[in-house]
Design an enzyme around this catalytic site. Structure first.
Site, mmCIF file in Angstrom:
data_model
loop_
_atom_site.group_PDB
_atom_site.id
_atom_site.type_symbol
_atom_site.label_atom_id
_atom_site.label_comp_id
_atom_site.label_asym_id
_atom_site.label_seq_id
_atom_site.Cartn_x
_atom_site.Cartn_y
_atom_site.Cartn_z
ATOM 1 C CD GLU A 518 -3.106 0.315 2.289
ATOM 2 O OE1 GLU A 518 -4.346 1.616 2.148
ATOM 3 O OE2 GLU A 518 -3.107 -0.756 2.407
ATOM 4 C CD GLU A 816 -4.265 0.080 9.199
ATOM 5 O OE1 GLU A 816 -5.229 -0.092 7.638
ATOM 6 O OE2 GLU A 816 -3.471 -1.400 9.269
#
Length: 1000
Positions: A518, A816
Site C-alpha cells: 500500500e 493501525e
C-alpha cells in the site's frame, strides 16, 4: 536498554541552535538579539531552487527579556562582498519597520538560472537600554534550471526490447523469484575535462537513480527523485560535484530502478504496477565551469553506453536481488572497456514536466544495531532490532561461494513461535537476496527498496556475528523541531512510538504504512496527524511538495481525492474527512509557519472542493458525491452516522475556506463562504441535534427533535440547573467531537454536548470508541471544555482500546487498529493490520499542548502569541521544546510536595499568556517576586485554581503552592483506571522488548 547506538537514534538531529556566546574567563553578559537558522523557502541553503520569488526567513534568539526586534533589512547579491555596507547588492529592502517580521518574499530583479545568491539579514532591537547595535547573519541559496527550455539533455534508457534468447531455469524449486521485474540498467559516459572551478549535476529519473562520478557516489539522497504523479511533475535534484571531477578522463555513471514509475505500487490486483511507465529512464546534465567562466556540458544522449549488472531486480514492495556473478568491476570508473555494452536509447526529448525538488530528500538518517540475534535453525538467524522502522538491512557477508544465496526477509512482528509474521504484508514480498561469486567480505545493502520491519530473518549463513548486521533507517529528512518529556515512562514511550511512526511514514509522501503493498499518501491520515507532525519536525517544505501532489490529483470538476499521488484502484473522489484534507492542511500549515503562500496556492482548490459539495447537496446535508465514505475509519464502537460526519466536515471546510480567503485579502470570497458555513452549521443543528431544555420551574419544557417537532415535558426532582440535555444523531463520541471541534453548536448547546461526550467516554471505560477522524479531536476537545482530567485518564489507560495497550505488549510504533493484536483474539484481519500507522498517534499533539502546556493562541499564526497552560494530571514533571519559525519555545514544569515550578522561554518578538496552576493564588511568584505589573509581565486574571499573566520575550520562572493529597501517578484517575502496572504480557512475545524499554 540496549547497549547499542540505538539510544542515540532515538534523539533526532536538532534544529539549528542559536549561536552560544564565546567562552571566557568570566561569565559573559546576556547575549543580545540575534538572527539564526536562516532559511530559503523553509530549507537551509538549498542547492537548486526554481522558485522566482523565494521566502527568505530567519529565527531570533536573545538572552534578555523584552529584547524584541523593531526593524529588519535583507540584502541579496551574487558576490558576498556586495552584502557589506557600501556594496552593490542585487536587492536591498532597506530598513523596514516591522516588529513582527521573521521573513520576506524576494522582490528584486529576476533571478538567473544556475546561480548562487548570498543573502544577509540585519535585525534592529528595541526596548533595551542602552539599545545594542543591530545583529546580522548570512546564508545562501542557489537557483537551478529556472526554465524548462534550459535543458538540452535527452531521456535515455537501456534498450527496453526483450532479449533475443531465453534459457530455461535450471535451479528447480529454488529458482529465484524475480516477480516479473527486469534487471536494473547501468549507464555510463566517459568524458575528458580539465578540473573545473565549479561543477553542478542536474539529474532525474523516471524511476529511481543512483549516480556516481569516477566511482564515488553523488549526494546522499535515497529513492531519488521521489514520488510525484509523473504525468504532472517529475522532480530533479542538483548536486555540487566540483570535488569529484578531475583533470583528464572522467566517468559519469548511473544505476536505475523501477521505483514508483514502473514498479509495484498499491494493492489493486488488476494494476499492481507500471502505473506511469514500463521501464526506467535517466536524464542528466553535468555543467562544468572553468576559472575563465566558460561552461561545458555533459548530457544524457545516445552516446552513453548501457548494460545490466549486479542488481537483478529492485522493487519498493518486493525487494532487491544482487547477483555478484554479474559484477563488472570498475564499470563506473575511467579505464573500463564498455565496447561490449549497448548504446543508450533516447526515449524522449521533452522537459516540460521537470521541476526542482522543493523539499529535502529521503536520506539514511541513522543505524540501529541488533537487540538480539538468535539462531532458529541451521543457517537461519532471527535478528531483532528492537524498533519497528522503515529502511533496510546492511549485512557483512564474510564468504559466499559462487551461486550460494543469502536471503533476508522482513517483518514487523513474530507469530509467537520465533518466526516472522508476514501475512499482513499481503503481496509485498519484502525479501532481499544476495547471490555470491566467491569473493570474500561482501557488504550487502539494497539501494532501491525499503521495508517496514523490526525483525529480519537471514537465511544462508552458518554463523552471524551481531556486529555484521545493522538496520539503516530511511525517511524524508525533515529537520526535527520538537521534544517532549514527562515523569511517566509509559507516556514517554508513547511519544517515542508516535515519533517513530512519523519517521517511518514520511517517505517522499506521508504514507499510511511502510510495510505492506500500500504505502499510499492517504489524505485523512495526513490531516489528522499533521498537528502532531508539525510539532515533532519542521514539515513546511515536505508538505509544500506534497500539497502539489494533492493539487495534481484533483478531479476535473474540483474534487480532491483520497490519496495523493493519485493511483489506479484508489482514484475515487475524496470521502468526507479525506478530501477535506485539501482544505484543512494548508490552513494548519499557515497557522504553524505564518506563511500565507500555503493559502494563496491552495485557495482555488479549497473553493472548488466546497463548491462541488454544495452543488450536489443544495440542502446542505452532505449525502451525495461522498466517494467511498470511509466515515470514522476503524472505530471500535457504534458507527457514527455517515451524514453527521460528512455534514460536519462540509461546514468545517467552508469555514476554513472563508478564513483562508480573508487572510489573502479576498473579502467577498471570505464573506460568501462564511455565510455558507453558518448555514450548514444551522442545518446540522436542525437535522441532527435533539435538545431537552428545562423550563423555569425546573420541569422539562419539552424535547425538540431534528424535524422541529416537540414532545411533552416531564417532571424533575427539582434539582435541575436549567442546563439543556442534548443528543446528536447516533449518540457516538465522534459525533459530539466533530460538532464541538468544528464549532457547529451555539454555546449553551455546546456545553451540553461536551457533558454528553464526557458521559459516553466515562461509560465506555473511560475509553475512546473513535476511529481515525475522532481520535485526533478527543483530547483537545475535552481540554477545551474543562475535562483535561478525562483526557489524562484516556492517555494513561492501559486496557484495550487505548494508546498504552500496544505498548504494554511491546509495541514500538502506533498500530493501525486499537486491537491489531489482543491476548484473547490474536492478530486482527491480516488483510489490513499494520503495526506502524501514525493516524491513532495524533494524540501526540496534546502531549505538547496539553500535558506540557506549549501552545499558541487560537488567533495566532507562526507562534506570534503563545498560550502556556499545562495540565499536570497526576504527573510530577513534564516539558516540551519547539523550534518555531520565530525561535525556540520551551515550557517545563515540575511538582514536588506542594510546590509547583513552571519555566517558560519565549523567543524575541513573541508574547505569551501563562496560566500558572495553583491552589493558593496569593502564593504565585515569578523569579521569587510577587506578580505585579512590570515592563515584561502583566497580570491578567486570578481564579481559585490559577493565575494568568502575559509576558514579553525572555525566560521566566514561576512558582506556586499546588496542593494535592495524593501525588501518585494515578491519583486523579477514575477508580476503573487505577490498575496495577505490569510488564509486557508473555502472551505477546512477538512484540515484547524495545530499545527504550522503561521499567514502569
Amino acid at each position: 536498554m540496549s547497549g547499542s547506538p540505538a539510544a542515540d537514534a532515538r534523539t533526532p538531529r536538532p534544529a539549528d541552535p542559536p549561536p552560544a556566546p564565546p567562552p571566557g574567563p568570566s561569565p559573559a553578559p546576556p547575549a543580545a538579539l540575534r538572527p539564526y537558522a536562516l532559511r530559503c523557502d523553509h530549507r537551509a541553503a538549498p542547492l537548486g531552487t526554481d522558485q522566482p520569488a523565494p521566502l527568505l526567513s530567519w529565527r531570533l534568539a536573545s538572552d534578555r527579556r523584552g529584547d524584541d526586534p523593531v526593524a529588519y533589512r535583507v540584502r541579496v547579491a551574487e558576490d558576498p562582498r556586495d552584502l557589506a555596507d557600501g556594496g552593490r547588492p542585487l536587492w536591498d529592502t532597506g530598513r523596514v519597520e516591522d516588529p513582527d517580521a521573521v521573513g520576506v518574499v524576494y522582490a528584486g530583479p529576476a533571478l538567473t538560472a544556475r546561480t548562487r545568491y548570498h543573502w544577509r539579514v540585519t535585525v534592529w532591537p528595541g526596548g533595551a537600554s542602552p539599545v545594542p547595535p543591530p545583529a546580522e547573519d548570512t546564508s545562501w541559496f542557489e537557483t537551478a534550471m529556472t526554465d524548462d527550455h534550459a535543458w538540452t539533455a535527452s531521456w535515455i534508457a537501456h534498450d527496453p526490447r526483450p532479449v533475443d534468447v531465453v534459457d530455461a531455469p535450471t535451479e528447480g524449486v529454488v529458482a529465484l523469484d524475480h516477480h516479473g521485474l527486469a534487471p536494473c540498467p547501468t549507464l555510463r559516459r566517459a568524458f575528458t575535462a580539465a578540473r573545473p572551478a565549479r561543477a553542478r549535476l542536474y539529474v532525474s529519473a523516471r524511476g529511481l537513480y543512483e549516480v556516481r562520478i569516477n566511482g564515488a557516489r553523488v549526494g546522499d539522497a535515497e529513492l531519488a527523485p521521489g514520488w510525484t504523479d509523473y504525468h504532472h511533475r517529475v522532480q530533479y535534484q542538483t548536486y555540487d560535484v566540483t570535488d569529484l571531477v578531475r583533470d583528464g578522463e572522467n566517468v559519469l555513471a548511473a544505476t536505475l530502478a523501477d521505483g514508483w514509475w514502473s514498479g509495484f505500487v498499491g494493492f489493486e490486483p488488476r494494476r499492481a504496477g507500471a502505473h506511469y511507465g514500463t521501464f526506467p529512464q535517466l536524464i542528466a546534465e553535468l555543467h562544468l565551469t572553468g576559472a575563465d567562466g566558460r561552461t561545458t556540458k555533459v548530457v544524457t544522449d545516445d552516446t552513453w553506453r548501457t548494460a545490466t549488472g549486479v542488481t537483478r531486480h529492485a522493487d519498493l514492495l518486493m525487494g532487491e536481488c544482487h547477483d555478484l556473478r554479474f559484477a563488472a568491476d570498475g564499470w563506473d570508473r575511467p579505464g573500463f572497456d564498455d565496447s561490449a555494452w549497448s548504446p543508450a536509447t533516447v526515449t524522449d526529448t521533452g522537459h516540460r514536466l521537470l521541476v526542482a525538488s522543493p523539499d529535502e530528500p529521503v536520506r539514511a538518517t541513522t543505524t540501529l544495531l541488533p537487540r538480539t540475534v538468535t539462531r532458529v535453525a541451521p543457517g537461519v538467524h532471527l535478528v531483532d532490532f528492537g524498533q519497528n522502522l522503515a529502511g533496510r538491512v546492511r549485512l557483512h557477508v564474510p564468504a559466499l561461494a559462487p551461486g550460494e544465496r543469502v536471503v533476508v526477509r522482513h517483518a514487523e512482528v513474530l507469530d509467537g513461535t520465533d518466526r516472522l509474521y508476514t501475512a499482513n504484508l499481503r503481496t509485498a514480498a519484502a525479501t532481499d537476496v544476495l547471490v555470491g561469486d566467491g569473493r570474500p567480505n561482501v557488504m550487502f545493502e539494497p539501494r532501491f527498496t525499503y521495508h517496514g520491519f523490526r525483525y529480519a530473518e537471514i537465511n544462508g549463513l552458518p554463523d552471524l556475528d551481531p556486529s555484521d548486521v545493522v538496520a539503516v533507517v530511511l525517511h524524508s529528512d525533515t529537520p526535527w523541531a520538537g521534544a517532549f518529556d514527562c515523569s511517566d515512562p509509559d507516556i514517554r514511550r508513547l511519544h517515542d512510538c508516535v515519533s517513530w511512526g512519523q519517521r517511518s511514514n514520511f517517505v517522499s509522501v506521508p504514507t499510511d504504512c511502510p510495510q505492506r503493498d500500500e504505502r499510499l499518501g492517504w489524505l485523512a491520515d495526513a490531516q489528522v496527524f499533521l498537528p502532531t507532525a508539525a510539532l515533532n519536525a519542521d514539515v513546511a517544505a515536505f508538505f509544500t511538495k506534497w500539497l502539489r501532489d494533492v493539487d495534481d490529483a484533483r478531479t476535473p470538476d474540483g474534487g480532491f481525492t483520497n490519496v495523493a499521488p493519485r493511483l489506479a484502484g484508489v482514484d475515487d473522489e475524496g470521502a468526507p474527512g479525506w478530501g477535506d484534507a485539501g482544505v484543512i492542511i494548508p490552513w494548519h500549515l499557515h497557522r504553524t509557519y505564518g506563511d500565507p503562500r500555503f493559502l494563496s496556492r491552495a485557495l482555488a482548490g479549497m473553493c472548488a472542493w466546497v463548491d462541488l459539495i454544495h452543488r450536489h447537496n443544495p440542502d446542505l446535508v452532505w449525502q451525495k458525491r461522498v466517494g467511498p465514505h470511509f466515515s470514522d475509519w476503524l472505530a471500535p464502537g457504534t458507527p457514527t452516522p455517515r451524514d453527521v460526519i460528512a455534514t460536519a466536515y462540509f461546514a468545517h471546510s467552508a469555514r476554513i475556506t472563508s478564513l483562508a480567503a480573508g487572510v489573502v485579502g479576498e473579502r467577498e470570497t471570505a464573506r460568501r463562504y462564511g455565510e455558507l458555513a453558518d448555514a450548514i452549521s444551522a442545518v446540522f443543528a436542525e437535522r441532527f441535534v435533539t435538545t431537552d431544555r428545562p423550563g423555569p420551574d425546573g420541569t422539562s419544557a419539552g424535547r425538540t427533535g431534528p424535524d422541529g417537532t416537540s414532545t411533552g415535558g416531564t417532571s424533575t426532582d427539582g434539582t435541575s440547573t436549567g442546563a439543556p440535555s442534548l443528543r446528536i444523531e447516533g449518540d457516538t463520541q465522534t459525533g459530539y467531537l466533530v460538532a464541538l471541534a468544528f464549532e457547529l453548536l451555539p454555546d449553551d448547546l455546546a456545553d451540553a454536548a461536551a457533558r454528553r461526550l464526557a458521559e459516553l467516554i466515562e461509560k465506555a471505560g473511560p475509553a475512546l470508541t473513535t476511529g481515525f477522524l475522532g481520535v485526533a479531536l478527543a483530547a483537545p476537545v475535552l481540554d477545551a471544555y474543562g475535562r483535561a482530567d478525562l483526557a489524562h485518564a484516556l492517555l494513561r489507560r492501559t486496557e484495550h482500546p487505548s494508546w498504552l495497550f500496544p505498548l504494554r505488549h511491546g509495541a514500538t510504533t502506533v498500530w493501525e487498529r486499537w486491537d491489531g493484536w489482543t491476548p484473547d483474539g490474536g492478530f486482527q484481519a491480516a488483510s489490513m493490520n499494520s503495526f506502524n500507522h501514525y493516524a491513532l498517534g495524533s494524540v501526540g499533539e496534546w502531549l505538547y499542548r496539553g500535558v506540557a502546556g506549549l501552545d499558541q493562541h487560537p488567533d495566532s499564526t507562526g507562534y506570534r502569541h503563545l498560550r502556556v497552560r499545562p495540565h499536570p494530571g497526576g504527573l510530577t514533571h513534564a516539558g516540551a521544546r519547539y523550534e518555531s519559525v520565530r525561535g525556540e519555545v520551551q515550557v517545563r514544569w515540575t511538582r514536588e510536595d506542594d510546590r509547583f515550578e513552571l519555566r517558560v522561554q519565549v523567543p524575541p518578538g513573541v508574547t505569551a499568556d501563562v496560566r500558572v496552576p495553583t491552589t493558593d493564588p496569593a502564593s504565585v511568584r515569578e523569579s521569587d517576586a510577587r506578580i505585579e505589573n512590570g515592563p515584561h509581565l502583566t497580570p491578567l486574571a486570578t481564579a481559585h485554581d490559577h493565575v494568568l499573566c502575559r509576558v514579553a520575550s525572555g525566560t521566566y520562572r514561576f512558582t506556586s503552592v499546588y496542593t494535592d493529597t495524593d501525588t501518585s501517578p494515578t491519583a486523579r484517575l477514575p477508580h476503573a483506571l487505577r490498575q496495577d502496572r505490569r510488564r509486557p504480557s508473555p502472551a505477546a512475545a512477538s512484540f515484547a522488548g524495545t530499545h527504550e524499554e522503561d521499567t514502569p
